[in-house]
Design a protein around this motif. Structure first.
Motif, PDB file in Angstrom:
ATOM      1  N   ASP A 154       0.822  -1.217   0.000  1.00 20.17           N
ATOM      2  CA  ASP A 154       0.000   0.000   0.000  1.00 20.17           C
ATOM      3  C   ASP A 154       0.852   1.262   0.000  1.00 20.17           C
ATOM      4  O   ASP A 154       0.443   2.300  -0.516  1.00 20.17           O
ATOM      5  CB  ASP A 154      -0.900   0.001   1.229  1.00 20.17           C
ATOM      6  CG  ASP A 154      -2.355   0.236   0.878  1.00 20.17           C
ATOM      7  OD1 ASP A 154      -2.719   0.100  -0.303  1.00 20.17           O
ATOM      8  OD2 ASP A 154      -3.147   0.559   1.791  1.00 20.17           O
ATOM      9  N   ASP A 179      -2.736   1.093  -9.528  1.00 14.35           N
ATOM     10  CA  ASP A 179      -2.757   1.044  -8.064  1.00 14.35           C
ATOM     11  C   ASP A 179      -3.784   2.049  -7.562  1.00 14.35           C
ATOM     12  O   ASP A 179      -4.289   2.890  -8.318  1.00 14.35           O
ATOM     13  CB  ASP A 179      -1.361   1.362  -7.515  1.00 14.35           C
ATOM     14  CG  ASP A 179      -1.198   0.984  -6.057  1.00 14.35           C
ATOM     15  OD1 ASP A 179      -2.096   0.322  -5.497  1.00 14.35           O
ATOM     16  OD2 ASP A 179      -0.168   1.353  -5.457  1.00 14.35           O
ATOM     17  N   ASN A 250      -1.809  -4.962 -12.456  1.00 15.86           N
ATOM     18  CA  ASN A 250      -2.563  -4.449 -11.315  1.00 15.86           C
ATOM     19  C   ASN A 250      -1.895  -4.888 -10.014  1.00 15.86           C
ATOM     20  O   ASN A 250      -1.984  -6.046  -9.612  1.00 15.86           O
ATOM     21  CB  ASN A 250      -4.011  -4.960 -11.365  1.00 15.86           C
ATOM     22  CG  ASN A 250      -4.886  -4.285 -10.319  1.00 15.86           C
ATOM     23  OD1 ASN A 250      -4.400  -3.599  -9.425  1.00 15.86           O
ATOM     24  ND2 ASN A 250      -6.189  -4.480 -10.421  1.00 15.86           N
ATOM     25  N   GLY A 252      -2.639  -3.221  -7.194  1.00 11.82           N
ATOM     26  CA  GLY A 252      -3.515  -2.718  -6.141  1.00 11.82           C
ATOM     27  C   GLY A 252      -4.385  -3.795  -5.528  1.00 11.82           C
ATOM     28  O   GLY A 252      -4.158  -5.001  -5.702  1.00 11.82           O
TER      29      GLY A 252
END
Length: 505
Positions: A154, A179, A250, A252
């Motif tokens: 994160d 993200d 991706n 995220g």
């Protein structure tokens, strides 16, 4: 006597003022010397140095965050290597917490997989660690920390790894890492909780509130491409007639619906694996789940300025878009962003040319296993389970080298996707909701199982070790949705250290 007291008071005020001035100066120096991120580099060769360190990172013109970086950039360096190359990566940890590097999607030896407590001990602050492996399979891959990933990924601790084939068929090649960020970050320590009874989540109202905030995806209000959002996203420059490859990865925690404007395109690879004779499509949305990679190619045959953009209704959606700009264009495009238009979704189950596949639904398998994925309440907390259990108490898939393995994945959650990622192997997708795959054989390492859906996948156990099979929404993994593919008689070549705070998610 009064004069003495007055003198002491003056001296005290002088010292106090000097201290305040020094503190102010120190604060100003700290602020002025704060390290800021640089542009992501493209590194080639076969030996790389990656330094994990903190830096201030600008997401857009209004929001800066305190990021954790590899080599002072978000994403970290784009590593480009050649198929078959022996590569070495030296990791130096300058962060206050332990880290590792997992080579997402890369088939490598188990002891190089970067999983704290499973394949290695977490790399402590100030320490170094070296990864060595062969880049044996060309494709689009990612690297990211696997230590307390729900927080560390994160914060920006990730990058891309591109394994190039001997021959390439494209003129331009862009990597685009997707993200999402919180403008007001919520830090979770879910990976440090007791997953046997999840008592750590129910110990206080504060922990339950923090978990609710972290699981509420609406807190992610800034969507980024390569660490930037909105007008800060770098423009993709092309020349008329060029064949352009876009590698959409991706990293995220939520799926993104991506639309390419103004051009026919082909989906040439998914999760790094090439697709046999892909068809031309246009104005279809690519739903790219956490952990997935989609490579698309188009011919730059429509001069102007166009967009690649995310569709959806969340606050951050509009920031996830990039301009595609033709060099020396003579006519101006009238293209405008439109992230709400209703478009069909790309379906890999019916895409590409049908050909003989390695696996079929009706063949005999050595191991068959069902993974029921669910969201449950235990001890006043939400947990994410596989067959009603949370890691480390989930049942491993026990295999022997050479076994043919069939796995059924069923999402029993009411509203949450579970993008399931298998380390160290590619699996073939055989069916969805009882309907066999109809197009080219699709090989993946991550598959997004939506609520109510069922997929059957198969793979050959040809890479000995202990391999994670987990949800790549790391909030779910950290709260229990992790299992292992475990090879019988495999001997682990390191000793887990109870004092290094290994957090495998």
């Amino acid at each position: 006597m009064k004069l003495k007291i007055a003198g002491f008071l003056l001296l005290f005020l002088f010292i106090l003022g000097a201290c305040s001035s020094a503190e102010s100066t120190d604060s100003e120096q700290t602020e002025s010397s704060r390290k800021e991120t640089a542009k992501t580099e493209v590194l080639t060769g076969n030996t790389f140095d990656l330094v994990a360190e903190e830096a201030a990172h600008s997401l857009n013109s209004e929001v800066d965050v305190e990021a954790w970086t590899f080599n002072n950039s978000v994403p970290g360096p784009e590593l480009r290597v050649k198929e078959g190359e022996e590569i070495k990566i030296n990791l130096k940890n300058k962060l206050p917490d332990p880290v590792t590097i997992h080579w997402h999607g890369v088939p490598l030896e188990n002891n190089m997989d970067g999983i704290p407590g499973v394949t290695q001990n977490a790399v402590q602050p100030g320490d170094s660690y070296t990864y060595n492996f062969t880049a044996s399979v060309p494709g689009t891959y990612m690297y990211h920390t696997h230590q307390d990933g729900v927080n560390q990924v994160d914060k920006g601790l990730y990058g891309s790894l591109i394994v190039e084939p001997d021959e390439v068929s494209y003129d331009q090649d862009y990597v685009m890492m997707l993200d999402e960020w919180m403008s007001n970050p919520v830090t979770m320590d879910m990976a440090n909780m007791d997953h046997e009874n999840m008592s750590g989540m129910g110990d206080s109202e504060e922990s339950a509130e923090e978990k609710s905030m972290a699981d509420d995806m609406s807190n992610y209000d800034i969507f980024t491409i390569n660490g930037k959002s909105g007008d800060e996203v770098e423009t993709l420059t092309v020349k008329e007639g060029e064949k352009v490859r876009l590698r959409l990865a991706n990293i995220g925690f939520m799926s993104h619906q991506i639309h390419l404007h103004g051009h026919d395109f082909k989906v040439v690879a998914i999760d790094g694996q090439e697709i046999k004779n892909p068809d031309d499509i246009k104005d279809q949305l690519l739903s790219i789940a956490p952990g997935e990679r989609y490579d698309i190619e188009f011919t730059a045959d429509n001069p102007g300025e166009w967009y690649l953009e995310c569709h959806g209704e969340m606050e951050g959606t509009k920031g996830m878009k990039a301009r595609i700009q033709y060099e020396n264009q003579e006519n101006e495009s009238t293209d405008k962003p439109n992230d709400t238009i209703d478009l069909p979704k790309f379906d890999f189950m019916t895409y590409g040319e049908d050909k003989k596949a390695a696996f079929t639904l009706d063949q005999i398998y050595d191991v068959e296993y069902t993974m029921n994925l669910n969201t449950e309440a235990k001890n006043n907390a939400t947990v994410y389970t596989i067959n009603r259990k949370t890691y480390p108490d989930t049942d491993n898939i026990q295999v022997e080298k050479g076994d043919l393995v069939k796995v059924k994945l069923v999402n029993k959650s009411d509203s949450e996707d579970h993008p399931m990622h298998l380390h160290g192997h590619f699996f073939q997708v055989l069916s969805k909701n009882g309907k066999p795959a109809e197009g080219a054989p699709i090989l993946k390492d991550t598959i997004n199982v939506k609520p109510g859906d069922e997929y059957i996948v198969a793979f050959k156990a040809d890479n000995p070790g202990n391999w994670l099979f987990h949800c790549h929404d790391l909030h779910h993994a950290s709260a229990g949705m992790v299992s292992l593919v475990s090879y019988k008689d495999y001997i682990v070549d390191f000793s887990p250290d109870p004092d290094v705070n290994n957090k495998p998610e």
